[in-house]
Design an enzyme around this catalytic site. Structure first.
Site, short mmCIF file in Angstrom:
data_model
loop_
_atom_site.label_atom_id
_atom_site.label_comp_id
_atom_site.label_asym_id
_atom_site.label_seq_id
_atom_site.Cartn_x
_atom_site.Cartn_y
_atom_site.Cartn_z
N ASP A 199 -44.05 -12.55 11.45
CA ASP A 199 -42.87 -12.46 10.60
C ASP A 199 -41.88 -11.48 11.23
O ASP A 199 -42.19 -10.29 11.39
CB ASP A 199 -43.27 -12.00 9.20
N GLU B 129 -40.44 -17.00 10.93
CA GLU B 129 -41.80 -16.86 10.41
C GLU B 129 -42.63 -18.06 10.82
O GLU B 129 -42.16 -19.20 10.78
CB GLU B 129 -41.70 -16.78 8.88
#
Length: 353
Positions: free
Chosen positions: A10, A106
């Site tokens: 992320d 992500e």
């Protein structure tokens, strides 16, 4: 069965990080990426300096400026973010082809069969973080775990610019202490219902049988039981097939009533038709749906099986959706659920063999 090794990557405040990288004078100051307050814009993301003032994504730009008068808001540069995302995915592919993007910033990676670093998922995650930092000059956080549910939680554990590992022998104790609000799919309504049942964390959930949870929560009860025991068998899927196609617009001035909303439908429908035409032969259109976001940021989505995709059908759906709030509207969206023709073709081929 081989123990799975899943990494969740992320990027830290991705859009804002790219802006600070490209405009160094923005670094260290409260910064947000989004629309202007004058044009009823919304914050897409912000850096940690802005978050310290309470600024958050999906917040109106006007409210963000009230919280942080020194906030700098810059327009999104989607091509720059897409290019950075492509560079990051090029790094991912050096370790595995099993990559499931969740958004530009992500992704899940399944490195169970990766040969790098003698198969160490932790060292692979460390190397990915090092390379992204060196090549793109931004930071990413990573979580390593035996499944997707835990890897995603782990990546958030030491944000920003952190790495957290949950080994198979740590799963039992780690999950037991997790609050139910951390479970995938548990929103405020479900969390409140669990709370009324005296269930606050996963240890409490483990005290209930699977059957009891199914009685309370339907099919989601079985999912709750599995997550409370650290079980998540969902594979990392690198198939980018679409579930729907849609178009939406945020208006400079609130649409005061249903009549004003209905006037906007033909233009939205024309744009939607153009997008669907580009997918002809790949998908079969299914249920139409509408999305309405009211002036107070509450929103509703309504879809209907068997309904047509003509203007009249969307008008009926919009009227029903508007009635749920009956307030001025800031955003309208329409779309269609999609059925993948390629998947159907693959099934036919399978059964014909």
């Amino acid at each position: 069965m081989t123990q799975r090794k899943i990494i969740h990557i992320d990027c830290d405040c991705f859009y804002a990080a790219i802006e600070m990288r490209d405009e160094p004078e923005l670094a260290g100051k409260p910064l947000a990426v989004g629309g202007s307050a004058e044009r009823r814009g919304v914050i897409a993301t912000c850096n940690y300096e802005a978050r310290a003032y309470g600024v958050r994504s999906a917040m109106s730009s006007r409210h963000a400026l009230k919280l942080c008068p020194d906030l700098t808001i810059v327009k999104p540069r989607m091509e720059a973010y897409k290019e950075a995302s492509r560079e990051i995915h090029t790094i991912f592919r050096d370790y595995t082809d099993l990559i499931e993007p969740l958004s530009l910033d992500e992704a899940f990676l399944d490195v169970s069969d990766a040969g790098h670093f003698s198969g160490s998922a932790t060292r692979i995650a460390q190397d990915i973080r090092r390379r992204v930092s060196n090549q793109l000059h931004i930071t990413v956080s990573a979580g390593v775990a035996p499944n997707k549910f835990l890897a995603k939680i782990a990546s958030d554990w030491k944000k920003p610019n952190g790495l957290f590992v949950i080994t198979p022998d740590q799963v039992e104790d780690f999950v037991a202490s997790l609050p139910v609000t951390k479970l995938h799919g548990v929103g405020k309504v479900t969390a409140d219902k669990l709370g009324r049942l005296g269930i606050v964390d996963c240890a409490d959930l483990r005290g209930r049988s699977k059957l009891a949870l199914v009685r309370e929560f339907g099919s989601f009860g079985e999912r709750l039981w599995s997550l409370a025991h650290g079980i998540d068998d969902r594979p990392v899927q690198n198939d980018s097939r679409r579930q729907s196609v849609s178009v939406e617009n945020t208006y400079d001035t609130d649409l005061p009533d249903l009549a004003a909303c209905l006037e906007k439908l033909p233009a939205l429908l024309e744009t939607l038709g153009n997008r669907m035409a580009r997918m002809e032969g790949q998908y079969r259109p299914g249920k139409p749906f509408v999305k309405v976001k009211f002036h107070d940021f509450t929103q509703t989505t309504l879809e209907q099986s068997g309904a047509g995709r003509d203007l009249g059908s969307y008008e009926q759906l919009l009227a029903q959706a508007f009635a749920r709030g009956a307030k001025p509207v800031r955003l309208l969206g329409i779309g269609v659920r999609l059925h993948d023709l390629r998947a159907a073709h693959e099934q036919l081929e399978l059964f014909s063999q």
